[in-house]
Each structure stands twice: as structure tokens, then as C-alpha cells.
Design an enzyme around this catalytic site. Structure first.
Site, PDB file in Angstrom:
ATOM      1  N   SER A 177       0.823  -1.214   0.000  1.00 37.60           N
ATOM      2  CA  SER A 177       0.000   0.000   0.000  1.00 37.60           C
ATOM      3  C   SER A 177       0.856   1.263   0.000  1.00 37.60           C
ATOM      4  CB  SER A 177      -0.902  -0.022   1.246  1.00 37.60           C
ATOM      5  OG  SER A 177      -0.111  -0.302   2.390  1.00 37.60           O
ATOM      6  N   ARG A 211      -1.066  -2.762   5.817  1.00 39.89           N
ATOM      7  CA  ARG A 211      -1.983  -2.708   6.966  1.00 39.89           C
ATOM      8  C   ARG A 211      -3.298  -2.042   6.576  1.00 39.89           C
ATOM      9  NH1 ARG A 211       1.962   0.216  11.101  1.00 39.89           N
ATOM     10  NH2 ARG A 211       1.904   1.605   9.313  1.00 39.89           N
ATOM     11  N   LYS A 246      20.629   0.554 -13.429  1.00 36.36           N
ATOM     12  CA  LYS A 246      20.557   1.629 -14.434  1.00 36.36           C
ATOM     13  C   LYS A 246      21.527   1.263 -15.558  1.00 36.36           C
ATOM     14  CE  LYS A 246      19.351   5.314 -11.160  1.00 36.36           C
ATOM     15  NZ  LYS A 246      18.142   6.002 -11.575  1.00 36.36           N
ATOM     16  N   HIS A 257      23.921   3.561  -3.166  1.00 37.02           N
ATOM     17  CA  HIS A 257      24.047   3.838  -4.606  1.00 37.02           C
ATOM     18  C   HIS A 257      25.421   4.387  -5.012  1.00 37.02           C
ATOM     19  CE1 HIS A 257      19.830   3.278  -4.331  1.00 37.02           C
ATOM     20  NE2 HIS A 257      19.503   4.514  -3.994  1.00 37.02           N
ATOM     21  N   THR A 276       5.657   1.041  -4.042  1.00 37.07           N
ATOM     22  CA  THR A 276       4.845   0.088  -4.808  1.00 37.07           C
ATOM     23  C   THR A 276       4.050   0.820  -5.887  1.00 37.07           C
ATOM     24  OG1 THR A 276       4.639  -1.293  -2.864  1.00 37.07           O
ATOM     25  CG2 THR A 276       3.083  -1.707  -4.649  1.00 37.07           C
ATOM     26  N   LYS A 277       3.377   1.893  -5.462  1.00 33.84           N
ATOM     27  CA  LYS A 277       2.496   2.580  -6.417  1.00 33.84           C
ATOM     28  C   LYS A 277       3.305   3.313  -7.495  1.00 33.84           C
ATOM     29  CE  LYS A 277      -1.207   5.827  -6.948  1.00 33.84           C
ATOM     30  NZ  LYS A 277      -2.398   6.419  -6.464  1.00 33.84           N
ATOM     31  N   ASP A 333       4.273   3.985  -1.079  1.00 31.92           N
ATOM     32  CA  ASP A 333       4.677   4.866  -2.182  1.00 31.92           C
ATOM     33  C   ASP A 333       5.519   4.152  -3.248  1.00 31.92           C
ATOM     34  OD1 ASP A 333       5.255   7.719  -3.185  1.00 31.92           O
ATOM     35  OD2 ASP A 333       7.270   6.918  -2.854  1.00 31.92           O
TER      36      ASP A 333
END
Ligand SMILES: NC(=O)C1=CN([C@@H]2O[C@H](COP(=O)(O)OP(=O)(O)OC[C@H]3O[C@@H](n4cnc5c(N)ncnc54)[C@H](OP(=O)(O)O)[C@@H]3O)[C@@H](O)[C@H]2O)C=CC1
Ligand SMILES: O=C1O[C@H](COP(=O)(O)O)[C@@H](O)[C@H](O)[C@H]1O
Length: 438
Positions: A12, A44, A156, A214, A16-17, A14
Site C-alpha cells: 500500500s 496494513r 541503471k 548507490h 509500490t504505487k 509509495d
């Protein structure tokens, strides 16, 4: 045919979306995912399958195999309800503080066996001690072979290409040492601030968020010795050897004005939104060559570049007062390419010299076939290919290297949208000269 399950913990959230779902729908449309795939988001928040599909706003094709499960209770039974299950890939898109607890919960729920792998997002711990503890907590329940640690910079394309540039070309490697190279300057500027990630970022800062992972990856790939082969394990072994010789020499930490007023940030926060770290590598190849990593948020522009600056020519028979030294500049993003800064004669009767650029640009050579980092990582993790993932031991070494920089040294302050003036670099490259070439 047996099914592959991708279970996203933190389904649910950030990441993931914004990154995982778009990457999945794109690789699905390119037919790079198993036909019999089931994707389950878990969080959750109390979504139904339908409200979850609405929330992630994706294609109908992906929605057809996308489900939601609240928490982890009875997750094994839920997965088994899809029929014959071959592989289970669990993606940890969770706050790092709940990794250990979630691993334990997965194990308790019976999600074990050699068909289960865990993909874990960075940061892996917040210092050497906590990363070692986390390593122990995970390896208690799952074998090393099943763990895939993500560092999306490794996926990348221009970063993958550094290995090819160094080891598949004859031209550069003989000069890749202290006799020819004067300094290495790695830069990663972000123009955005902390967005709505204050809760995570204020506990982290640029050194933990960007340099430990990174940007140390870029440094090691650029400076390690030749690996025995191109296999993931040989490359990781060489990176670890390099990290063992790497030392922090100097640090500047900065914070943009107004950071402490951002929503969710401690009003007395000492967290750095800018950092510059100077390193040395204790090896014959790199003895006393300064290597700098500079990174920050809310800076003047967005761009990741690496500059390898060469020493002056051995036999200076031409006057070159106004000339810049030779440099190789890798532009990672937003435009990608490699630029070689060379001195040439200006056409005319006399002998006047100038700096000129020779360039290789992805946009000219390879049209649009450049996979995004998360697309590549998801395809590889589902296939079980570890080439672009980080070794657990490697991430521990990176924490050991960076630990001296973590002590809260005094902050310098800079204006949002501007770069700090302070620098440790004696002769800083002006990357803006190269960024529009590609
Ligand atoms: N966002 C980004 O651009 C990037 C993120 N990352 C990493 O990805 C991971 C996720 O980040 P992001 O998506 O931004 O974070 P978010 O805060 O947006 O999402 C966190 C997710 O974890 C769930 N969650 C939070 N606390 C708990 C808990 N105690 N127990 C179980 N589940 C919990 C939330 O569920 P719910 O909301 O339903 O409660 C939510 O689904 C982090 O490790 C981050 O460092 C890495 C690179 C970039
Ligand atoms: O991991 C992270 O990376 C992003 C920068 O990624 P990029 O691919 O956009 O360069 C950074 O903004 C974030 O703070 C960090 O957690």
C-alpha cells in the site's frame, strides 16, 4: 502449469504505487513476466481487491492478476488458494525498521522452502552494527542464496555499462590508475526536496540514503580490480576487496534552509540534506588519488554524473594556460552517455588549442530500448538472476567504510534550489558543460 507468486509487503506504500506497479505493467506488456503470475499486495491499510486495484491505477492486464491481502495472517493458505504454486518471490517494500519482524512473521506463517526468495530494499540497517544484526536476524530463517538485496542504481543501464567500458575495451584500462588519473568526482544532485518522506529521511540523511548504497556502488565499480569473470559472485568479491581498502578522508555536511520547517521533520534536526565525502583507496593503483562523492536534495538541478579527471600531458610542448585537463565524464541521468574531453587545435594559421568533446549518447545509438531499473530488477529477481543485486557482506563493508562520515559533524547551510559554495574539491569539474551533449 505451476504459478509464480510475487508478494509485495508494503503493497500500500509509495514505492509500490510509483515504481513497482508501473514497472510490472510495463514488463508484463513486453511479455517478460511468467504467464501464470499472481501479484499480491500486502499492507496494513484495509483495501479490498477492487479498491486496491483502483488505488494503484494500473492496466487491466495487471489488474487481472493483482490481489490484496491485509497483513500476513494466513498468507500461506491464501497463496495456496491460487492452486499449484512454483515460486514465491517476496518483495520488502517496507520501512527498514520492520524488516526483521516481517522476516520472522513470514517464517512463522510457513513461507519457507527453496522456492521462496526475498527481495529487500535498501537501506539494509542504519549502521554497521544494525546491518550485522539484521543479517543475523534474516539468516536465522532464510539462507543467503534466497536473499536479493536491491540497489536500483546497479540496474541503471549507464551504470551497468561502466563494467563494459572498463573491461571490454582496450583503450582505457591501462590508464586507469594514479599515474594518469588525478581525481574522480561522483556527483548526484537532486532538485526535489524530501517530498513526503520526512519520517524516513530525517532518521537517515544523504550519507545513509544515497552514499552508503548507490554512490559507493558507483565508486567500487569504477575503481575495483578486474574480476575473475563477469559472474555476480566474482564481481561482488572484487567490490568487497576494494571496499576493504577504502577510507573516508574528509566530510562536508549541509542542510537546506527551511528543512527544519518541513512537515514531519524535527525542528532541531541535525540531518544532512547535502554531503560531500572525500575518500582514498589504500592500493598501489589508487595511492593518494582523491575520490569525491557529492550529493544533495533541493539543489539547483537534477543529474548524476561521474568525472574521471586525467593529469596534464607528460610532454607539454604546447602552451595550455586556459585549457582544462582531459576528462572522461559518464552522464548517468537524466541524459545518459559518455563524453571524453580532449584538447584539439582550433583550425587557423597559428597553433591555438581548445577543449572539445567526443561523445557517445544512448539517445543517438540505442533509440528507446532502455529498460528502467525496477523493470530489470523485477525480471531478474523472478528469474533468480543475482547479477544486479548486492551481496549481504558487501553492504556490511559499505557501512564499515562510511561509518566515520556518520558522526554528526557541523552543518553548513544552503538555500533551497542553490548548490552550497563550500567544497573539498581542489579543481571541481563543471558538469553543466557536459550534461546537454546527449
Ligand atoms: N519511495 C521511494 O521512492 C523509494 C523507497 N525505497 C525504499 O522502499 C521501502 C518502502 O518505502 P516507501 O514505499 O516510500 O514507504 P511508505 O511509507 O510509502 O510505505 C510503507 C509501506 O509499509 C507498510 N508499513 C509501514 N509500517 C509497517 C509496519 N510496522 N508493519 C507492517 N507494514 C508496515 C505500509 O503499510 P500501510 O500504509 O498500509 O500501513 C506501507 O505499505 C523503504 O525501505 C524505502 O527506503 C527505496 C528507493 C526509493
Ligand atoms: O534510493 C533512493 O533513491 C532516490 C534517487 O533515485 P533516482 O533513481 O531518482 O536517482 C532518492 O531520491 C531517494 O531519497 C533514495 O531513497
Amino acid at each position: 502449469m505451476s504459478k509464480t507468486v510475487l508478494l509485495i509487503l508494503g503493497g500500500s506504500g509509495d514505492l509500490t504505487k510509483r515504481k513497482l506497479i508501473p514497472a510490472l505493467s510495463s514488463i508484463q506488456s513486453k511479455k517478460l513476466l511468467p504467464d501464470e503470475l499472481v501479484v499480491i499486495g500486502s499492507g496494513r491499510t484495509d483495501y479490498t481487491h477492487d479498491t486496491y486495484r483502483e488505488h494503484v491505477e494500473t492496466t487491466k492486464e495487471l489488474c487481472d492478476c493483482l490481489y490484496y491481502h491485509v497483513g500476513l495472517d494466513n498468507i500461506k493458505e491464501y497463496i495456496n488458494s491460487f492452486g499449484d504454486i512454483g515460486k514465491i518471490v517476496v518483495f520488502f517494500s517496507l520501512p527498514p525498521s520492520v524488516y526483521a519482524k516481517s522476516v520472522q512473521e513470514l517464517y512463522k506463517q510457513g513461507l519457507v522452502g527453496n522456492n521462496v526468495s526475498l527481495i529487500i530494499e535498501k537501506p539494509f540497517g542504519r549502521d554497521l552494527e544494525s546491518s550485522k544484526e539484521l543479517e543475523k536476524d534474516i539468516l536465522k530463517f532464510y539462507p543467503k542464496e534466497s536473499i536479493f538485496l536491491i540497489d536500483h542504481y546497479l540496474a541503471k543501464e549507464p551504470v551497468q555499462n561502466i563494467l563494459i567500458f572498463r573491461f571490454a575495451n582496450r583503450i582505457f584500462e591501462p590508464n586507469w590508475n594514479r599515474f594518469h588519473i588525478e581525481s574522480i568526482q561522483i556527483n548526484c544532485s537532486e532538485s526535489i526536496g524530501i517530498e513526503d518522506r520526512a519520517k524516513y529521511f530525517d532518521q537517515s540523511g544523504m550519507i545513509r540514503d544515497m552514499i552508503q548504497s548507490h554512490l559507493l556502488q558507483l565508486l567500487t565499480i569504477l575503481t575495483m580490480e578486474t574480476p575473475k569473470s563477469s559472474s555476480a559472485s566474482d564481481i561482488v568479491a572484487e567490490k568487497i576487496k576494494l571496499l576493504k581498502k577504502l577510507k573516508v578522508k574528509n566530510v562536508i555536511r549541509g542542510q537546506y534552509e527551511g528543512y527544519r520547517d518541513e512537515k514531519g521533520v524535527d525542528p532541531k534536526s541535525n540531518t544532512e540534506t547535502f554531503a560531500q565525502v572525500e575518500f582514498r583507496i589504500d592500493s598501489d593503483r589508487w595511492y593518494n588519488v582523491p575520490i569525491y562523492i557529492t550529493t544533495g536534495k533541493a539543489l539547483k538541478r537534477r543529474g548524476t554524473e561521474i568525472g574521471v579527471v586525467f593529469r596534464d600531458a607528460d610532454t607539454p610542448i604546447f602552451e595550455n594556460d586556459n585549457l582544462k585537463k582531459n576528462a572522461i565524464v559518464f552522464t548517468v541521468q537524466p541524459q545518459s552517455g559518455i563524453i571524453v574531453d580532449l584538447v584539439n587545435k582550433i583550425p587557423g594559421w597559428g597553433v591555438s588549442l581548445t577543449n572539445t568533446n567526443m561523445s557517445f549518447c544512448y539517445s543517438n545509438q540505442f533509440s528507446n530500448n532502455i529498460p528502467d531499473a525496477y523493470q530489470r530488477l523485477l525480471v531478474d529477481a523472478i528469474k533468480g538472476d543475482k547479477t544486479l543485486f548486492v551481496g549481504i557482506e558487501e553492504t556490511g563493508e559499505a557501512w564499515r567504510v562510511i561509518e566515520p562520515a556518520l558522526s554528526e559533524s557541523e552543518l553548513i547551510y544552503y538555500k533551497k534550489g542553490e548548490d552550497p559554495i563550500e567544497t573539498l574539491i581542489e579543481d571541481p569539474l563543471d558538469f553543466t558543460k557536459y550534461i546537454n551533449i546527449c
